[in-house]
Design a protein around this motif. Structure first.
Motif, PDB file in Angstrom:
ATOM      1  N   CYS A 234       0.810  -1.225   0.000  1.00  0.00           N
ATOM      2  CA  CYS A 234       0.000   0.000   0.000  1.00  0.00           C
ATOM      3  C   CYS A 234       0.841   1.271   0.000  1.00  0.00           C
ATOM      4  CB  CYS A 234      -0.946  -0.007   1.197  1.00  0.00           C
ATOM      5  SG  CYS A 234      -2.174  -1.329   1.120  1.00  0.00           S
ATOM      6  N   TYR A 235       2.018   1.228   0.581  1.00  0.00           N
ATOM      7  CA  TYR A 235       2.862   2.425   0.629  1.00  0.00           C
ATOM      8  C   TYR A 235       3.363   2.815  -0.758  1.00  0.00           C
ATOM      9  CZ  TYR A 235       6.591   5.591   2.134  1.00  0.00           C
ATOM     10  OH  TYR A 235       7.418   6.680   2.312  1.00  0.00           O
ATOM     11  N   ARG A 236       3.635   1.806  -1.591  1.00  0.00           N
ATOM     12  CA  ARG A 236       4.041   2.054  -2.976  1.00  0.00           C
ATOM     13  C   ARG A 236       3.174   1.194  -3.894  1.00  0.00           C
ATOM     14  NH1 ARG A 236       9.210   1.903  -0.303  1.00  0.00           N
ATOM     15  NH2 ARG A 236      10.267   3.926  -0.424  1.00  0.00           N
ATOM     16  N   CYS A 237       1.909   1.527  -3.984  1.00  0.00           N
ATOM     17  CA  CYS A 237       0.945   0.726  -4.719  1.00  0.00           C
ATOM     18  C   CYS A 237       1.321   0.625  -6.192  1.00  0.00           C
ATOM     19  CB  CYS A 237      -0.452   1.317  -4.590  1.00  0.00           C
ATOM     20  SG  CYS A 237      -1.705   0.425  -5.543  1.00  0.00           S
TER      21      CYS A 237
ATOM     22  N   GLY B 177      -1.061   2.658  -8.268  1.00  0.00           N
ATOM     23  CA  GLY B 177      -1.207   4.083  -8.003  1.00  0.00           C
ATOM     24  C   GLY B 177      -2.427   4.429  -7.172  1.00  0.00           C
ATOM     25  N   LYS B 178      -2.931   3.477  -6.390  1.00  0.00           N
ATOM     26  CA  LYS B 178      -4.118   3.696  -5.569  1.00  0.00           C
ATOM     27  C   LYS B 178      -3.721   4.000  -4.129  1.00  0.00           C
ATOM     28  CE  LYS B 178      -6.832   2.364  -9.001  1.00  0.00           C
ATOM     29  NZ  LYS B 178      -7.825   3.247  -9.647  1.00  0.00           N
ATOM     30  N   GLU B 179      -4.724   4.383  -3.325  1.00  0.00           N
ATOM     31  CA  GLU B 179      -4.501   4.608  -1.902  1.00  0.00           C
ATOM     32  C   GLU B 179      -5.489   3.788  -1.095  1.00  0.00           C
ATOM     33  OE1 GLU B 179      -4.337   8.573  -0.526  1.00  0.00           O
ATOM     34  OE2 GLU B 179      -2.777   9.205  -1.928  1.00  0.00           O
ATOM     35  N   TYR B 180      -4.957   3.124  -0.070  1.00  0.00           N
ATOM     36  CA  TYR B 180      -5.789   2.324   0.822  1.00  0.00           C
ATOM     37  C   TYR B 180      -6.334   3.219   1.933  1.00  0.00           C
ATOM     38  CZ  TYR B 180      -7.052  -1.281   4.205  1.00  0.00           C
ATOM     39  OH  TYR B 180      -7.732  -2.078   5.087  1.00  0.00           O
TER      40      TYR B 180
ATOM     41  N   SER C  46      -9.395   3.715   0.325  1.00  0.00           N
ATOM     42  CA  SER C  46     -10.327   4.167  -0.719  1.00  0.00           C
ATOM     43  C   SER C  46     -10.201   3.354  -2.003  1.00  0.00           C
ATOM     44  CB  SER C  46     -10.091   5.653  -1.018  1.00  0.00           C
ATOM     45  OG  SER C  46      -8.773   5.866  -1.491  1.00  0.00           O
ATOM     46  N   CYS C  47      -9.134   2.572  -2.144  1.00  0.00           N
ATOM     47  CA  CYS C  47      -8.921   1.752  -3.332  1.00  0.00           C
ATOM     48  C   CYS C  47      -9.901   0.586  -3.422  1.00  0.00           C
ATOM     49  CB  CYS C  47      -7.505   1.203  -3.340  1.00  0.00           C
ATOM     50  SG  CYS C  47      -7.159   0.085  -1.951  1.00  0.00           S
TER      51      CYS C  47
END
Length: 312
Positions: free
Chosen positions: A190-193, A196-199, A201-202
């Motif tokens: 998650c830190y470097r998806c 390009g998403k964010e947890y 909300s992904c």
């Protein structure tokens, strides 16, 4: 203010001269230090400390590949090894009392639905345990299920099938592997998806992307029209060790378990580096509330004393 020394020192240099002349170059210490002159020659260990032949003291923050879980030269282990070695050391894979105690104990701490009824296969070394797990998985699944799914950032050993499942070019360069039917997918980092998403909300887009690979034959895993599955095994470290200490979101492996169940895929949790209490539970996969089909364990299993491994 202390003594300024040359590290590692002249004694180390003398020993390394012979070592470099007679030992092959494919060893860990040659690959990880930025120059041969920086490599120390260790002479003794205790607890979390090591000393080289020149008398320099080091704090060990690595615990030799996560194997020395009890620290270096733990007296309790030394005493038991000494007692056992005076009675019996090698019996050519035959039944013994310690062996019976070992497999019962290991089955007793197995996670989830495996607890108390797991079958234990003993092996020598972590790489061999991975090979055995992949063989068991493929033996269990019918034709034409021969494919393996692994994850980018994973490390599964230096033998043929495990090396095939390990994506890193560092390990695979100029080394032939025998398994070609490998599909690799991004680990949920998650830190470097990778997407390009964010947890959070992904909505676990990485898991949905994996599900999508079974909805079209173009991905080479599954043909929805004929319901033909080409995948035998999914192997994953519940937390990536060599990949940088990467942990998946809490919901992720429940989704992986569902996919494996739906398509008849054997779920292998590679706990060789991350298991045996390293994360606060006996097995890292326990944090995620799912039970895999197979677990591999080694390293800390014997406290780093010998290369014992097992598949549950």
């Amino acid at each position: 203010c202390g003594e300024l020394r040359q590290v590692p020192g002249p004694k180390s240099a003398g020993i390394k001269k012979d070592l470099f002349e007679y030992e092959g170059g494919g060893t860990y210490w040659r690959a990880t230090f930025d120059g041969e002159e920086r490599i120390p020659v260790f002479e003794r260990q205790s607890g979390v400390r090591q000393w080289d032949v020149d008398g320099n003291e080091y704090i060990d923050t690595y615990g030799p590949f996560a194997a020395s879980c009890l620290g270096h030269t733990p007296q309790a282990v030394i005493d038991e090894v000494y007692k056992q070695s005076k009675k019996m050391m090698h019996v050519a894979d035959m039944p013994t009392i310690p062996r019976a105690e070992f497999v019962k104990e290991l089955a007793g701490i197995a996670p989830g639905e495996m607890k108390g009824n797991a079958v234990v296969h003993s092996e020598v070394g972590g790489s061999a345990a991975v090979e055995l797990a992949l063989q068991v998985a493929e033996y269990y699944t019918p034709d034409p299920q021969h494919g393996i799914i692994s994850f980018y950032g994973a490390y599964h050993g230096r033998m043929s099938a495990g090396l095939s499942a390990t994506p890193c070019a560092y390990y695979r360069e100029k080394v032939p592997t025998i398994k070609n039917d490998i599909t690799r997918i991004p680990f949920p980092y998650c830190y470097r998806c990778a997407y390009g998403k964010e947890y959070p909300s992904c909505d676990l887009y990485c898991l949905e992307a994996f599900r999508e690979m079974f909805r079209s034959p173009e991905y080479g895993l599954y043909d929805p029209r004929t319901k033909t599955n080409l995948v035998s095994t999914l192997i994953v470290e519940p937390a990536q060790f060599h990949g940088g200490g990467v942990y998946a979101p809490m919901e992720y492996f429940k989704g992986i378990r569902e996919i494996c169940d739906e398509y008849g895929i054997v779920f292998v949790a590679d706990e060789i580096a991350i298991g045996m209490g390293r994360t606060g539970k006996w097995w890292c996969i326990e944090h995620y509330g799912v039970t895999p089909d197979l677990i591999t364990t080694s390293k800390a299993l014997s406290g780093g004393v010998w290369p014992l491994s097992a598949v549950l």
